[in-house]
Design a protein around this motif. Structure first.
Motif, PDB file in Angstrom:
ATOM      1  N   GLY A   5     -11.354  41.571  72.947  1.00  0.00           N
ATOM      2  CA  GLY A   5     -10.689  42.399  71.955  1.00  0.00           C
ATOM      3  C   GLY A   5     -10.035  43.606  72.574  1.00  0.00           C
ATOM      4  N   THR A   6      -9.288  44.319  71.747  1.00  0.00           N
ATOM      5  CA  THR A   6      -8.618  45.524  72.215  1.00  0.00           C
ATOM      6  C   THR A   6      -9.179  46.726  71.477  1.00  0.00           C
ATOM      7  OG1 THR A   6      -6.844  45.245  70.612  1.00  0.00           O
ATOM      8  CG2 THR A   6      -6.486  44.311  72.798  1.00  0.00           C
ATOM      9  N   THR A   7      -9.135  47.855  72.131  1.00  0.00           N
ATOM     10  CA  THR A   7      -9.665  49.094  71.586  1.00  0.00           C
ATOM     11  C   THR A   7      -8.987  50.243  72.310  1.00  0.00           C
ATOM     12  OG1 THR A   7     -11.704  50.311  71.073  1.00  0.00           O
ATOM     13  CG2 THR A   7     -11.657  49.112  73.174  1.00  0.00           C
ATOM     14  N   TYR A   8      -9.559  51.417  72.244  1.00  0.00           N
ATOM     15  CA  TYR A   8      -9.038  52.565  72.971  1.00  0.00           C
ATOM     16  C   TYR A   8     -10.191  53.394  73.494  1.00  0.00           C
ATOM     17  CZ  TYR A   8      -9.981  55.178  68.682  1.00  0.00           C
ATOM     18  OH  TYR A   8     -10.592  55.746  67.606  1.00  0.00           O
ATOM     19  N   LEU A  63     -16.455  53.931  73.919  1.00  0.00           N
ATOM     20  CA  LEU A  63     -15.740  53.117  72.948  1.00  0.00           C
ATOM     21  C   LEU A  63     -15.913  53.740  71.567  1.00  0.00           C
ATOM     22  CD1 LEU A  63     -16.650  49.442  73.940  1.00  0.00           C
ATOM     23  CD2 LEU A  63     -14.664  50.780  74.616  1.00  0.00           C
ATOM     24  N   PRO A  64     -14.929  53.570  70.678  1.00  0.00           N
ATOM     25  CA  PRO A  64     -15.103  54.044  69.305  1.00  0.00           C
ATOM     26  C   PRO A  64     -16.322  53.363  68.669  1.00  0.00           C
ATOM     27  CG  PRO A  64     -12.837  53.392  69.714  1.00  0.00           C
ATOM     28  CD  PRO A  64     -13.628  52.963  70.912  1.00  0.00           C
ATOM     29  N   ASP A  66     -17.093  51.676  65.917  1.00  0.00           N
ATOM     30  CA  ASP A  66     -17.000  50.301  65.403  1.00  0.00           C
ATOM     31  C   ASP A  66     -16.905  49.286  66.532  1.00  0.00           C
ATOM     32  OD1 ASP A  66     -17.175  51.148  62.796  1.00  0.00           O
ATOM     33  OD2 ASP A  66     -15.017  51.115  62.447  1.00  0.00           O
ATOM     34  N   ASP A  67     -16.156  49.606  67.569  1.00  0.00           N
ATOM     35  CA  ASP A  67     -16.026  48.698  68.703  1.00  0.00           C
ATOM     36  C   ASP A  67     -17.310  48.650  69.520  1.00  0.00           C
ATOM     37  OD1 ASP A  67     -13.413  48.073  67.948  1.00  0.00           O
ATOM     38  OD2 ASP A  67     -12.614  49.766  69.060  1.00  0.00           O
ATOM     39  N   ALA A  83     -13.762  46.883  80.768  1.00  0.00           N
ATOM     40  CA  ALA A  83     -12.559  47.200  80.003  1.00  0.00           C
ATOM     41  C   ALA A  83     -11.419  47.384  80.994  1.00  0.00           C
ATOM     42  CB  ALA A  83     -12.762  48.462  79.181  1.00  0.00           C
ATOM     43  N   GLN A  98      -5.317  52.704  75.943  1.00  0.00           N
ATOM     44  CA  GLN A  98      -5.678  51.473  75.257  1.00  0.00           C
ATOM     45  C   GLN A  98      -6.396  50.555  76.237  1.00  0.00           C
ATOM     46  OE1 GLN A  98      -1.890  50.193  73.648  1.00  0.00           O
ATOM     47  NE2 GLN A  98      -2.408  51.118  71.684  1.00  0.00           N
ATOM     48  N   THR A 100      -8.490  46.653  76.931  1.00  0.00           N
ATOM     49  CA  THR A 100      -8.844  45.281  76.576  1.00  0.00           C
ATOM     50  C   THR A 100     -10.240  45.050  77.111  1.00  0.00           C
ATOM     51  OG1 THR A 100      -6.555  44.529  76.694  1.00  0.00           O
ATOM     52  CG2 THR A 100      -8.262  42.840  76.879  1.00  0.00           C
TER      53      THR A 100
END
Length: 115
Positions: A5-8, A63-64, A66-67, A83, A98, A100
């Motif tokens: 998945g992707t995140t920031y 990571l945020p 939720d992620d 990541a 950003q 992955t």
């Protein structure tokens, strides 16, 4: 490795305002993900925290929430996750990094970390 998945990167601004100190951070850079255990008297109420670290072990951010909730069970199960920086996006006052998230596929040996 398989992309999960992707995140920031959250908390990137707290690392410091010196752009030279993070000059190594570029698209394609691989960062390490580490589970920070829940601690304290209300550990049951806290959300999972997954730290994002530089290859040399320095804390870069996290990571945020939720992620982190999605990645934490994989790390708890002993899977190896990293990541990769997928984009550096100009934003107000600081770049947005950003990521992955990549998780080791079952049965794939990972390289040993040198100490």
């Amino acid at each position: 490795m398989a992309a999960a998945g992707t995140t920031y990167l959250l908390g990137f601004g707290e690392v410091g305002d010196d752009p030279a100190s993070l000059a190594w951070l570029h698209v394609g850079a691989r960062l390490l993900l580490h589970r920070r255990p829940k601690t304290g008297p209300r550990a049951w109420a806290k959300r999972s925290c997954v730290e994002v670290r530089a290859p040399d072990g320095r804390l870069v951010g996290q990571l945020p929430p939720d992620d982190a909730e999605a990645v934490a069970p994989l790390l708890d199960a002993g899977m190896f996750a990293t990541a990769r920086v997928s984009a550096l996006v100009p934003a107000f006052r600081r770049q947005r990094v950003q990521l992955t998230v990549e998780v080791e596929e079952a049965g794939v040996a990972r390289p040993r970390r040198q100490t």
